[in-house]
Design a protein around this motif. Structure first.
Motif, PDB file in Angstrom:
ATOM      1  N   VAL A   1       0.071  -3.816  -5.499  1.00 16.70           N
ATOM      2  CA  VAL A   1       0.855  -3.789  -4.277  1.00 16.70           C
ATOM      3  C   VAL A   1       0.286  -2.695  -3.371  1.00 16.70           C
ATOM      4  O   VAL A   1      -0.254  -1.699  -3.843  1.00 16.70           O
ATOM      5  N   ALA A   2       0.378  -2.909  -2.065  1.00 17.42           N
ATOM      6  CA  ALA A   2      -0.043  -1.890  -1.098  1.00 17.42           C
ATOM      7  C   ALA A   2       1.127  -1.586  -0.166  1.00 17.42           C
ATOM      8  O   ALA A   2       1.885  -2.490   0.214  1.00 17.42           O
ATOM      9  N   PHE A   3       1.285  -0.291   0.179  1.00 19.41           N
ATOM     10  CA  PHE A   3       2.365   0.154   1.056  1.00 19.41           C
ATOM     11  C   PHE A   3       1.776   0.915   2.235  1.00 19.41           C
ATOM     12  O   PHE A   3       0.719   1.549   2.126  1.00 19.41           O
ATOM     13  N   THR A   4       2.488   0.849   3.352  1.00 21.29           N
ATOM     14  CA  THR A   4       2.115   1.665   4.502  1.00 21.29           C
ATOM     15  C   THR A   4       3.377   2.136   5.222  1.00 21.29           C
ATOM     16  O   THR A   4       4.383   1.417   5.263  1.00 21.29           O
ATOM     17  N   ARG A   5       3.301   3.366   5.742  1.00 23.08           N
ATOM     18  CA  ARG A   5       4.381   3.941   6.549  1.00 23.08           C
ATOM     19  C   ARG A   5       3.748   4.988   7.448  1.00 23.08           C
ATOM     20  O   ARG A   5       2.943   5.809   6.987  1.00 23.08           O
ATOM     21  N   PRO A   6       4.024   4.962   8.734  1.00 20.18           N
ATOM     22  CA  PRO A   6       3.322   5.855   9.665  1.00 20.18           C
ATOM     23  C   PRO A   6       3.337   7.315   9.252  1.00 20.18           C
ATOM     24  O   PRO A   6       2.325   8.017   9.386  1.00 20.18           O
ATOM     25  N   SER A   7       4.463   7.836   8.725  1.00 17.02           N
ATOM     26  CA  SER A   7       4.559   9.265   8.404  1.00 17.02           C
ATOM     27  C   SER A   7       3.933   9.626   7.067  1.00 17.02           C
ATOM     28  O   SER A   7       3.752  10.808   6.757  1.00 17.02           O
ATOM     29  N   VAL A   8       3.586   8.613   6.284  1.00 17.08           N
ATOM     30  CA  VAL A   8       3.062   8.863   4.936  1.00 17.08           C
ATOM     31  C   VAL A   8       1.619   8.394   4.779  1.00 17.08           C
ATOM     32  O   VAL A   8       0.815   9.023   4.098  1.00 17.08           O
ATOM     33  N   GLY A   9       1.288   7.261   5.396  1.00 22.58           N
ATOM     34  CA  GLY A   9      -0.050   6.698   5.245  1.00 22.58           C
ATOM     35  C   GLY A   9      -0.018   5.378   4.484  1.00 22.58           C
ATOM     36  O   GLY A   9       1.038   4.762   4.303  1.00 22.58           O
ATOM     37  N   THR A  10      -1.181   4.977   4.018  1.00 25.38           N
ATOM     38  CA  THR A  10      -1.328   3.682   3.361  1.00 25.38           C
ATOM     39  C   THR A  10      -1.958   3.889   1.991  1.00 25.38           C
ATOM     40  O   THR A  10      -2.946   4.620   1.862  1.00 25.38           O
TER      41      THR A  10
ATOM     42  N   GLY B   1      -2.969  -4.890  10.335  1.00 26.61           N
ATOM     43  CA  GLY B   1      -2.571  -3.490  10.412  1.00 26.61           C
ATOM     44  C   GLY B   1      -3.213  -2.612   9.350  1.00 26.61           C
ATOM     45  O   GLY B   1      -4.260  -2.944   8.779  1.00 26.61           O
ATOM     46  N   PRO B   2      -2.587  -1.454   9.030  1.00 26.14           N
ATOM     47  CA  PRO B   2      -3.187  -0.484   8.115  1.00 26.14           C
ATOM     48  C   PRO B   2      -3.448  -1.034   6.708  1.00 26.14           C
ATOM     49  O   PRO B   2      -4.427  -0.646   6.064  1.00 26.14           O
ATOM     50  N   ILE B   3      -2.594  -1.934   6.234  1.00 24.97           N
ATOM     51  CA  ILE B   3      -2.834  -2.480   4.895  1.00 24.97           C
ATOM     52  C   ILE B   3      -4.111  -3.314   4.881  1.00 24.97           C
ATOM     53  O   ILE B   3      -4.905  -3.238   3.946  1.00 24.97           O
ATOM     54  N   LEU B   4      -4.346  -4.106   5.920  1.00 18.91           N
ATOM     55  CA  LEU B   4      -5.587  -4.877   5.998  1.00 18.91           C
ATOM     56  C   LEU B   4      -6.792  -3.946   6.080  1.00 18.91           C
ATOM     57  O   LEU B   4      -7.814  -4.174   5.413  1.00 18.91           O
ATOM     58  N   THR B   5      -6.671  -2.887   6.876  1.00 17.98           N
ATOM     59  CA  THR B   5      -7.782  -1.924   6.991  1.00 17.98           C
ATOM     60  C   THR B   5      -8.121  -1.340   5.626  1.00 17.98           C
ATOM     61  O   THR B   5      -9.292  -1.245   5.238  1.00 17.98           O
ATOM     62  N   LEU B   6      -7.094  -0.936   4.884  1.00 18.90           N
ATOM     63  CA  LEU B   6      -7.320  -0.392   3.547  1.00 18.90           C
ATOM     64  C   LEU B   6      -7.924  -1.456   2.623  1.00 18.90           C
ATOM     65  O   LEU B   6      -8.879  -1.185   1.890  1.00 18.90           O
TER      66      LEU B   6
ATOM     67  N   ARG C   1      -0.928   8.332  -2.403  1.00 24.17           N
ATOM     68  CA  ARG C   1      -2.300   8.140  -2.849  1.00 24.17           C
ATOM     69  C   ARG C   1      -2.310   7.085  -3.960  1.00 24.17           C
ATOM     70  O   ARG C   1      -1.536   7.167  -4.902  1.00 24.17           O
ATOM     71  N   GLY C   2      -3.172   6.088  -3.823  1.00 23.16           N
ATOM     72  CA  GLY C   2      -3.253   5.027  -4.808  1.00 23.16           C
ATOM     73  C   GLY C   2      -3.948   5.459  -6.078  1.00 23.16           C
ATOM     74  O   GLY C   2      -4.297   6.634  -6.260  1.00 23.16           O
ATOM     75  N   ASN C   3      -4.184   4.500  -6.969  1.00 21.70           N
ATOM     76  CA  ASN C   3      -4.793   4.790  -8.265  1.00 21.70           C
ATOM     77  C   ASN C   3      -6.071   5.614  -8.119  1.00 21.70           C
ATOM     78  O   ASN C   3      -6.943   5.271  -7.308  1.00 21.70           O
ATOM     79  N   PHE C   4      -6.175   6.688  -8.901  1.00 24.33           N
ATOM     80  CA  PHE C   4      -7.431   7.438  -8.958  1.00 24.33           C
ATOM     81  C   PHE C   4      -7.649   7.868 -10.408  1.00 24.33           C
ATOM     82  O   PHE C   4      -6.686   8.035 -11.173  1.00 24.33           O
TER      83      PHE C   4
ATOM     84  N   GLY D   1       8.275   0.997   7.420  1.00 20.34           N
ATOM     85  CA  GLY D   1       7.182   0.769   6.484  1.00 20.34           C
ATOM     86  C   GLY D   1       6.983  -0.707   6.203  1.00 20.34           C
ATOM     87  O   GLY D   1       7.710  -1.579   6.689  1.00 20.34           O
ATOM     88  N   ALA D   2       5.943  -1.007   5.414  1.00 20.20           N
ATOM     89  CA  ALA D   2       5.628  -2.391   5.048  1.00 20.20           C
ATOM     90  C   ALA D   2       4.890  -2.388   3.719  1.00 20.20           C
ATOM     91  O   ALA D   2       4.340  -1.365   3.280  1.00 20.20           O
ATOM     92  N   ARG D   3       4.867  -3.568   3.111  1.00 19.35           N
ATOM     93  CA  ARG D   3       4.116  -3.700   1.875  1.00 19.35           C
ATOM     94  C   ARG D   3       3.512  -5.100   1.803  1.00 19.35           C
ATOM     95  O   ARG D   3       3.930  -6.028   2.500  1.00 19.35           O
ATOM     96  N   VAL D   4       2.497  -5.238   0.916  1.00 18.45           N
ATOM     97  CA  VAL D   4       1.921  -6.535   0.573  1.00 18.45           C
ATOM     98  C   VAL D   4       1.781  -6.586  -0.942  1.00 18.45           C
ATOM     99  O   VAL D   4       1.262  -5.641  -1.559  1.00 18.45           O
ATOM    100  N   LEU D   5       2.251  -7.674  -1.528  1.00 21.38           N
ATOM    101  CA  LEU D   5       2.074  -7.884  -2.955  1.00 21.38           C
ATOM    102  C   LEU D   5       0.747  -8.583  -3.203  1.00 21.38           C
ATOM    103  O   LEU D   5       0.378  -9.519  -2.477  1.00 21.38           O
ATOM    104  N   PHE D   6       0.042  -8.140  -4.228  1.00 18.54           N
ATOM    105  CA  PHE D   6      -1.240  -8.738  -4.610  1.00 18.54           C
ATOM    106  C   PHE D   6      -1.141  -9.278  -6.030  1.00 18.54           C
ATOM    107  O   PHE D   6      -0.185  -9.006  -6.762  1.00 18.54           O
ATOM    108  N   ALA D   7      -2.136 -10.026  -6.434  1.00 16.89           N
ATOM    109  CA  ALA D   7      -2.133 -10.610  -7.774  1.00 16.89           C
ATOM    110  C   ALA D   7      -1.993  -9.543  -8.844  1.00 16.89           C
ATOM    111  O   ALA D   7      -1.318  -9.753  -9.863  1.00 16.89           O
TER     112      ALA D   7
END
Length: 553
Positions: free
Chosen positions: A486-495, A447-452, A521-524, A477-483
């Motif tokens: 973390v990444a989050f996705t929700r249809p109304s907000v984005g990934t 899904g969107p987290i993999l795409t990102l 928006r992730g780290n910038f 929504g959904a999330r994935v924890l990384f080493a």
């Protein structure tokens, strides 16, 4: 004799491995210890896989391919030429210092220092003649129940009889050879001797071809074998041109059995290809061959030993194309006690072509006490495997895929091969990817987290490898924890993906349940460090102070 063979093995290995694996691939294939403690290895082929597959040659011959075309397929870029002359063969089974032969009409002996030849007499009751070292000299003697010295030569000598084979007495019993049998000093002045058979190239092949390939196989295959064996012998002869022997009689070179091995069908193949060899750049080619390529040949040390699909084994009746072996983890632990308790097997380098990405080059045994790194060849030798072209069964990624439903799972059907990524491995499927790392095991993304994640260059990004699969959260929504994030996705907000201190601060504050809400928006980068934006505020990280702050709006 043993030292001579050991030197040959070292030299042959150096030639075999020189340049091999230049195109090999780093992989990260993890095979956890099965629940019953038994790996079920699946493999292809028999032997090293360089050059001609003998079963492949048979399959090609059955398909109507001629011997020249068979050789052109397995040794591309070589050219046919001719050779003749003698070859000197080390008889490894004669471990004694003398050379003992049976009398035969016309038996003669040659003093190789003086250049003098003598036809031997026929003393009454004589049953043997021998050349026996006496320091640097060789004593010629006959036997009738006891030995009687006849002459003494200053150096090497040899027995021969025109157009007749000689019976050589080995520790294991008598064996017949064509040509001359020489008592050869390994070095000038040496008090030891090795037995060397000196004969014409094609007489030598009569004792080789039937030992290397069943002579009753299809004619084109046996002819291809004759040329490959003759070429290998010519290559070895050129490589050891000034040595007292130029090739041995075992699998360390190619098997040579003397007269007892000869077969009429093999002789016909040798005669039909008289003197023919393959050359490359004007020199005899290094025509390695093995029983079975397993459907994919292996790259060797020279340009004409290539890695490529071998389609001919399919119709060869080859029993080695596919094989299975059960290997208990206890056997691995006993062979490599430094590992302690084996936890998993990691294949870290493969040749790169064929199933599982080809033959194994390097294995790491992950143990409770230590990790032990072994080569594929060493592992094969330790456990008597047919080749290094094998897998330990289902990898950790495939095991995970099966556990979540295989083709019916969220990632769908298999669509790629396992590939190396920083920190681990990945395998693509129709609707997702499963990532594996030693620290966190196999985790599926989609899904969107993999795409990102893919757009961020996967685990090369500061996020690192996944440490969880996709986790469903509130509000669709959904999330994935990384080493490292973390990444989050929700249809109304984005990934969005958060990494390092900003990710830690957000999770500690309660994540999506915090006053910040979902990330948008992730780290910038900013002038002072980094920032990430959320539905109701932001988190800033200051480079100078190494501190983060939460701002709610």
């Amino acid at each position: 004799m043993r030292r001579a063979l050991a030197a040959l093995l070292a030299a042959a290995l150096a030639v075999t491995l020189q340049g091999v694996g230049a195109d090999a691939k780093d992989v990260a294939q993890a095979y956890p210890v099965p629940s019953d403690g038994v790996f079920r290895l699946q493999g292809h082929g028999y032997g090293h896989g360089h050059g001609m597959s003998q079963y492949g040659a048979r399959g090609a011959a059955r398909a109507g391919v001629g011997w020249k075309q068979i050789l052109a397929f397995y040794y591309p870029g070589t050219a046919l030429a001719t050779t003749a002359d003698e070859i000197r063969v080390l008889i490894s089974a004669d471990t004694t210092a003398d050379v003992v032969v049976s009398p035969v009409p016309g038996l003669s002996v040659r003093d190789r220092v003086a250049g003098t030849t003598y036809e031997l007499p026929t003393p009454e009751g004589a049953t043997r003649w021998r050349l026996n070292p006496d320091g640097a000299k060789n004593k010629v003697a006959w036997f009738d129940g006891s030995w009687h010295r006849w002459k003494t030569f200053a150096g090497d000598g040899e027995f021969f009889a025109a157009d007749k084979a000689l019976t050589l007495w080995l520790p294991s019993g008598p064996k017949s050879y064509r040509g001359a049998l020489r008592a050869a000093a390994p070095s000038p002045g040496s008090s030891t001797r090795d037995t060397v058979n000196v004969l014409s190239m094609d007489d030598y092949l009569k004792g080789v071809v039937p030992a290397e390939m069943p002579p009753t196989w299809e004619r084109a295959a046996v002819r291809a074998q004759a040329v490959a064996a003759r070429t290998y012998a010519a290559w070895s002869r050129a490589s050891r041109a000034s040595s007292y022997w130029q090739i041995c009689d075992t699998t360390s070179c190619q098997v040579y059995g003397g007269v007892a091995t000869e077969h009429a069908d093999a002789n016909d193949a040798i005669l039909a290809t008289t003197g023919q060899i393959l050359t490359y750049a004007g020199k005899p080619a290094f025509t390695q061959f093995s029983s079975s390529s397993g459907g994919w040949t292996s790259a060797g040390s020279v340009p004409y030993l290539v890695s490529k699909a071998d389609p001919y084994e399919a119709s060869s009746g080859n029993p080695y194309t596919n094989w299975t072996v059960e290997l208990a983890t206890g056997a691995i632990e006993r062979a490599y006690p430094a590992v302690g308790t084996l936890q998993q097997v990691l294949v870290t380098r493969r040749e790169g072509g064929g199933d599982w990405q080809g033959r194994i080059w390097s294995i790491t045994l992950d143990g409770s006490k230590a990790d032990v790194v072994v080569s594929g060849d060493s592992f094969r030798s330790t456990f008597g495997l047919r080749s290094t072209y094998f897998t330990f069964g289902d990898s950790a990624i495939i095991l995970r895929w099966r556990a979540i439903g295989a083709e019916t799972s969220v990632v769908g059907a298999l669509s790629g091969v396992e590939r190396s990524v920083p920190g681990g491995a990945a395998q693509d499927f129709a609707k997702g990817t499963i990532y594996w790392s030693k620290e966190y095991g196999a985790r599926e993304l989609y899904g969107p987290i993999l795409t990102l994640y893919r757009s961020l260059n996967e685990s090369a990004h500061p996020l690192g490898v996944p440490r969880s699969a996709v986790q469903k959260r509130q509000l669709d929504g959904a999330r994935v924890l990384f080493a490292n994030g973390v990444a989050f996705t929700r249809p109304s907000v984005g990934t969005a993906a958060l990494s390092d201190d900003i990710a830690d601060t957000y999770l500690a504050a309660g994540g999506v349940r915090s006053a910040l809400g979902w990330p948008v928006r992730g780290n910038f980068p900013t002038a002072r460090g980094e920032r990430a934006k959320f539905e109701h505020g932001y988190i800033a990280w200051d480079r100078a102070t190494k501190q983060t702050k939460i701002v709610i709006r």
